[in-house]
Motif scaffolding. Structure first.
Motif, short mmCIF file in Angstrom:
data_model
loop_
_atom_site.label_atom_id
_atom_site.label_comp_id
_atom_site.label_asym_id
_atom_site.label_seq_id
_atom_site.Cartn_x
_atom_site.Cartn_y
_atom_site.Cartn_z
N ALA A 119 1.34 -1.13 -0.05
CA ALA A 119 0.06 -0.08 0.14
C ALA A 119 1.29 1.34 0.28
O ALA A 119 2.13 1.50 0.61
CB ALA A 119 -0.86 0.16 0.97
N CYS A 120 0.65 2.48 -0.92
CA CYS A 120 1.95 3.69 -0.42
C CYS A 120 0.60 4.71 -0.03
O CYS A 120 1.36 5.68 -0.44
CB CYS A 120 1.99 3.06 -2.24
SG CYS A 120 -0.21 4.01 -3.17
N SER A 121 0.60 4.59 0.82
CA SER A 121 -0.46 5.98 1.89
C SER A 121 -1.42 4.09 2.68
O SER A 121 -1.80 3.80 2.04
CB SER A 121 -1.91 6.39 1.03
OG SER A 121 -3.17 5.38 0.19
N GLU A 122 -1.03 4.86 3.75
CA GLU A 122 -1.98 4.59 5.20
C GLU A 122 -4.03 4.27 3.95
O GLU A 122 -4.53 3.39 5.01
CB GLU A 122 -2.27 6.13 6.22
CG GLU A 122 -1.10 6.04 6.37
CD GLU A 122 -0.74 7.14 7.96
OE1 GLU A 122 -2.19 7.63 8.21
OE2 GLU A 122 0.18 7.34 8.48
N GLN A 123 -4.45 5.39 3.25
CA GLN A 123 -5.72 5.00 2.87
C GLN A 123 -5.87 3.66 2.31
O GLN A 123 -6.98 2.84 2.81
CB GLN A 123 -5.91 6.39 2.68
CG GLN A 123 -5.89 6.09 0.81
CD GLN A 123 -6.16 7.68 0.08
OE1 GLN A 123 -7.39 7.74 1.00
NE2 GLN A 123 -5.74 8.76 -0.47
N ASP A 124 -4.53 3.52 1.66
CA ASP A 124 -4.70 2.48 0.38
C ASP A 124 -4.49 0.99 1.78
O ASP A 124 -4.95 -0.14 1.33
CB ASP A 124 -3.53 1.86 -0.09
CG ASP A 124 -3.75 2.90 -1.71
OD1 ASP A 124 -5.33 3.90 -1.70
OD2 ASP A 124 -2.98 2.80 -2.49
N GLU A 125 -3.64 1.21 2.41
CA GLU A 125 -3.27 -0.08 3.63
C GLU A 125 -4.64 -0.11 4.32
O GLU A 125 -5.15 -1.51 4.42
CB GLU A 125 -2.58 0.57 4.62
CG GLU A 125 -1.43 -0.22 5.77
CD GLU A 125 -0.71 0.26 6.96
OE1 GLU A 125 -0.29 -0.36 7.59
OE2 GLU A 125 -1.33 1.51 7.02
N ALA A 126 -5.72 1.12 4.71
CA ALA A 126 -6.72 0.38 5.50
C ALA A 126 -7.83 -0.11 4.77
O ALA A 126 -7.82 -1.35 5.12
CB ALA A 126 -6.96 1.44 5.99
N THR A 127 -7.77 0.23 3.27
CA THR A 127 -8.31 -0.40 3.00
C THR A 127 -8.47 -2.06 1.75
O THR A 127 -8.91 -3.00 2.32
CB THR A 127 -8.68 0.55 0.91
OG1 THR A 127 -9.17 1.85 1.47
CG2 THR A 127 -9.58 -0.12 -0.41
N PHE A 128 -7.03 -2.31 1.31
CA PHE A 128 -6.10 -3.26 1.30
C PHE A 128 -6.65 -4.71 2.24
O PHE A 128 -6.26 -5.75 2.11
CB PHE A 128 -5.75 -3.35 0.91
CG PHE A 128 -5.67 -2.83 -0.92
CD1 PHE A 128 -5.52 -4.06 -2.35
CD2 PHE A 128 -5.88 -1.52 -1.73
CE1 PHE A 128 -5.56 -3.60 -2.98
CE2 PHE A 128 -5.76 -0.80 -2.22
CZ PHE A 128 -5.99 -2.23 -3.99
N ALA A 129 -6.49 -3.99 3.58
CA ALA A 129 -6.15 -4.22 4.39
C ALA A 129 -7.54 -5.63 4.61
O ALA A 129 -7.55 -6.48 4.92
CB ALA A 129 -6.00 -4.28 5.80
#
Length: 404
Positions: free
Chosen positions: A159-169
């Motif tokens: 994930a290249c951002s915190e928002q992507d990290e939360a989404t893809f988790a």
């Protein structure tokens, strides 16, 4: 388990739907990562499509290179939203690892054929496909179904951002690793206008989520009150063509106050930045915010729309002013306030150094090692210190600033 000997380079194939000569944040990311890896002794290559989405009638050469980066292009058909490229399997070659960029046909197809090609897979999210609210229900269904299924085939999803990290988790759990984007902070280092002026620059693809219409509406408010304001828009055609944007500029009566620069190279971008004091962006969605960090490295003041990625950056780093570009009066007021707060001499914040490419590429190297189950030659994953890390020591003292 893969074992790399001292005389054998790790072979990494980066797969991305658009690449050189196309210009944009995704293309820059892949080019910078591959280039930094090559400097560290990794055999990094790029597989991409053979036509630009903005020029679908022109077929590019199958074999090409961008500096030291070998490029192979394959044909595709269908929509640019989900281009179908059935020749991808034959183009994987002898890669030890395939690194897929963005969530699209390649992400799904490589997952579906993993038993055929047998390559370890790593992906970087780059915002997924949530850049706009269009078709949001369909996107959520696709994400929770086919994307979740495809993610099972990947050994790591970066994930290249915190928002992507939360989404893809939510679909990939512990496979998700946060590595924020690297930025070529040496490209524009300290290049902003030395003294403040009412000249703005906006940098980014002319995409719907960038909201150039909102930017121009806010800028029109500035010009109505003060004819000294000037805006340079730098980007590549996408959902908006240059012709459409010029029509919007004329509709606002801003023809003498806005310059449009399409497809500038780095030297051309540096020349535009050299005449500017403030960076502005009305973008409603960003996967990360590369242009913002490049602008900060130049010493530009920052006024941007309060999307999630920009809010995350502003929460960690000082000097980023958020506003609502959907409200043109509020945005114009924020730009005026940012101009008034600018120091007389440009300032480059210290925090930009954390995004230098060698450190980011080293973190990707660790992801690769784990994905390959390596007993590997660690030296191939250790990045040299590049000029971009050291650039601040070469700037005049007047342009340095202690940042967060």
């Amino acid at each position: 388990m893969t074992t790399l000997t001292a005389d054998r380079q790790l072979r990494v194939l980066h797969v991305v739907r658009q690449f050189h000569p196309n210009c944009g944040g995704l293309e820059d990311f892949v080019a910078n990562l591959a280039r930094t890896q090559i400097e560290a002794g990794i055999d990094a290559r790029v597989l991409t499509l053979d036509r630009q989405f903005t020029r679908p009638d022109v077929t590019l050469p199958e074999r090409d290179a961008l500096g030291p980066i070998p490029i192979r292009r394959i044909p595709f058909r269908g929509s640019k939203r989900y281009p179908l490229a059935p020749g991808f399997l034959a183009a994987l070659g002898d890669a030890d690892l395939v690194h897929v960029h963005a969530i699209d046909f390649f992400f799904d197809a490589l997952a579906a054929t993993r038993l055929m090609h047998g390559k370890p897979l790593v992906a970087t999210t780059h915002g997924g496909f949530f850049h706009t609210g269009a078709h949001s229900t369909l996107k959520k269904l696709w994400f929770s179904g086919p994307t979740r299924l495809s993610a099972l085939a990947y050994r790591a999803i970066v994930a290249c951002s915190e928002q992507d990290e939360a989404t893809f988790a939510t679909i990939a759990g512990e496979k998700v690793v946060l590595i924020e984007n690297g930025v070529d902070i040496g490209k524009l280092a300290g290049r902003a206008r030395p003294t403040k002026s009412k000249r703005l620059v906006s940098i980014g693809r002319l995409a719907a989520n960038k909201r150039p219409d909102h930017l121009l509406a806010a800028f029109a408010r500035l010009v109505a009150a003060d004819r000294e304001w000037h805006l340079a828009i730098v980007g590549a055609e996408s959902d908006w063509s240059a012709e459409q944007l010029r029509a919007e500029i004329e509709r606002h009566g801003l023809g003498t106050h806005v310059d449009l620069h399409i497809g500038l190279d780095d030297a051309g971008l540096a020349r535009v930045v050299a005449g500017s004091s403030l960076f502005v962006s009305a973008s409603e969605y960003e996967g990360f915010g590369i242009a913002l960090i490049e602008a900060a490295s130049a010493g530009l003041g920052i006024v941007v729309n309060g999307n999630t990625a920009f809010r995350e950056l502003a929460a960690r780093h000082e000097g980023i002013r958020l506003t609502d570009f959907a409200n043109p009066d509020a945005a114009a007021a924020a730009i005026r306030a940012a101009y008034d707060a600018l120091p007389e001499m440009r300032c480059v914040p210290d925090w930009v150094g954390a995004y230098a490419w060698p450190a980011v590429a080293a973190r990707y190297g660790e992801v690769y090692r784990r994905a390959l189950g390596l007993e590997a030659n660690r030296a191939q994953f250790q990045q040299p210190v590049s000029a971009s890390v050291k650039y601040r020591s070469e700037l005049p003292e007047a342009v340095k600033m202690q940042g967060k």
